[in-house]
Design an enzyme around this catalytic site. Structure first.
Site, PDB file in Angstrom:
ATOM      1  N   ASP A  15      -5.510  -5.424  -6.197  1.00 46.26           N
ATOM      2  CA  ASP A  15      -4.548  -4.922  -5.225  1.00 46.26           C
ATOM      3  C   ASP A  15      -4.025  -3.558  -5.738  1.00 46.26           C
ATOM      4  O   ASP A  15      -4.210  -3.245  -6.918  1.00 46.26           O
ATOM      5  CB  ASP A  15      -3.425  -5.962  -5.140  1.00 46.26           C
ATOM      6  CG  ASP A  15      -2.266  -5.517  -4.303  1.00 46.26           C
ATOM      7  OD1 ASP A  15      -2.509  -4.984  -3.205  1.00 46.26           O
ATOM      8  OD2 ASP A  15      -1.114  -5.678  -4.748  1.00 46.26           O
ATOM      9  N   ASP A  17      -0.611  -1.550  -4.393  1.00 46.59           N
ATOM     10  CA  ASP A  17       0.854  -1.451  -4.493  1.00 46.59           C
ATOM     11  C   ASP A  17       1.426  -2.628  -5.287  1.00 46.59           C
ATOM     12  O   ASP A  17       1.187  -3.784  -4.951  1.00 46.59           O
ATOM     13  CB  ASP A  17       1.483  -1.452  -3.094  1.00 46.59           C
ATOM     14  CG  ASP A  17       1.212  -0.156  -2.366  1.00 46.59           C
ATOM     15  OD1 ASP A  17       1.936   0.812  -2.611  1.00 46.59           O
ATOM     16  OD2 ASP A  17       0.255  -0.126  -1.568  1.00 46.59           O
TER      17      ASP A  17
HETATM   18  O1  M1P Z   1      -0.355  -3.462  -0.578  1.00 47.73           O
HETATM   19  C1  M1P Z   1       0.792  -4.224  -0.374  1.00 47.73           C
HETATM   20  C2  M1P Z   1       1.545  -3.732   0.839  1.00 47.73           C
HETATM   21  O2  M1P Z   1       2.028  -2.422   0.603  1.00 47.73           O
HETATM   22  C3  M1P Z   1       2.814  -1.919   1.618  1.00 47.73           C
HETATM   23  O3  M1P Z   1       3.917  -2.761   1.816  1.00 47.73           O
HETATM   24  P1  M1P Z   1       5.451  -2.273   1.889  1.00 47.73           P
HETATM   25  O4  M1P Z   1       5.466  -0.950   2.551  1.00 47.73           O
HETATM   26  O5  M1P Z   1       6.131  -3.367   2.650  1.00 47.73           O
HETATM   27  O6  M1P Z   1       5.951  -2.210   0.468  1.00 47.73           O
HETATM   28  C4  M1P Z   1       2.069  -1.875   2.933  1.00 47.73           C
HETATM   29  O7  M1P Z   1       1.066  -0.895   2.878  1.00 47.73           O
HETATM   30  C5  M1P Z   1       1.479  -3.219   3.250  1.00 47.73           C
HETATM   31  O8  M1P Z   1       0.643  -3.113   4.360  1.00 47.73           O
HETATM   32  C6  M1P Z   1       0.697  -3.742   2.083  1.00 47.73           C
HETATM   33  O9  M1P Z   1       0.259  -5.047   2.337  1.00 47.73           O
END
Ligand code: M1P
Length: 211
Positions: A15, A17
């Site tokens: 993953d 983020d």
């Molecule tokens: O990759 C995890 C998530 O990152 C973002 O989430 P948020 O903006 O809520 O922190 C988004 O890109 C989401 O789609 C993605 O699953």
């Protein structure tokens, strides 16, 4: 990049983020250096809810160039060396969009709201009551508030009952990802297993839950 299956024949999938980078921020220089070296002898994919543009903002090119592939928008678009290999389309039901508008209108969150609260991505929607065009301070504030008031959890639970043909999931800190059934991140596992029938596949992520 040519594929070098690592010494133990393992395929890595990570993953982005909250795992390879802080949420919606750039990879740190130290980690980019480490990862660049780690990728030299490994087959390493990324899978993220974000689209390619966000990945380009967050992950330096010398690291991206070493990925075996990038599954973006929860696996609804797939790139190898910047070339689009496939993408899925998705036209959400108007009644779902109406419901999202309702959540935005009726939220009990007491802070400022921002634009881009329903973001259409390839094969999916991302919904954030707060609005994706928020500054980092508002993102942090909403995340703390949501942890306490569980707004996103309630939205996911309610929508899952009302629209069983979709999957609703809390991927990051301020939003909910929405895809048709079967088009969430799990589609990546199916695709990789087809390509690598016998290899061990390791998924690395910050938020791993049942199903
Ligand atoms: O990759 C995890 C998530 O990152 C973002 O989430 P948020 O903006 O809520 O922190 C988004 O890109 C989401 O789609 C993605 O699953």
């Amino acid at each position: 990049m040519s594929e070098v299956i690592g010494v133990r024949g393992t395929i890595f999938v990570a993953d982005v983020d909250g795992t390879l980078t802080p949420a919606r921020q750039s990879m740190t220089d130290d980690f980019a250096k480490f990862l660049g070296q780690f990728l030299e002898k490994r087959v390493f994919y990324i899978v993220t809810g974000s689209d390619l543009n966000k990945i380009k903002e967050q992950v330096p090119k010398f690291v991206r160039d070493k990925f075996a592939g990038m599954f973006c928008s929860l696996g609804n678009e797939f790139y190898v060396e910047n070339e689009l290999i496939y993408k899925n389309s998705f036209i959400p039901e108007p009644s779902l969009l109406e419901k999202l508008e309702e959540y935005r209108k009726n939220t009990t969150y007491d802070g400022e709201l921002f634009s881009n609260y329903i973001e259409e991505r390839c094969g999916m929607l991302n919904f954030s009551v707060l609005g994706r065009n928020c500054p980092m301070s508002a993102r942090d504030r909403y995340a703390v508030w949501d942890e306490k008031h569980t707004e996103r959890l309630r939205i996911v639970e309610e929508l899952s009952v009302l629209f069983p043909e979709y999957v609703f999931s809390i991927g990051g800190n301020i939003s909910v990802d929405i895809v048709p059934q079967g088009h969430d991140k799990s589609q990546v596992a199916t695709k990789l297993r087809e390509k690598y029938p016998t290899q061990k596949i390791v998924f690395i992520g910050d938020r791993i839950e049942p199903n």
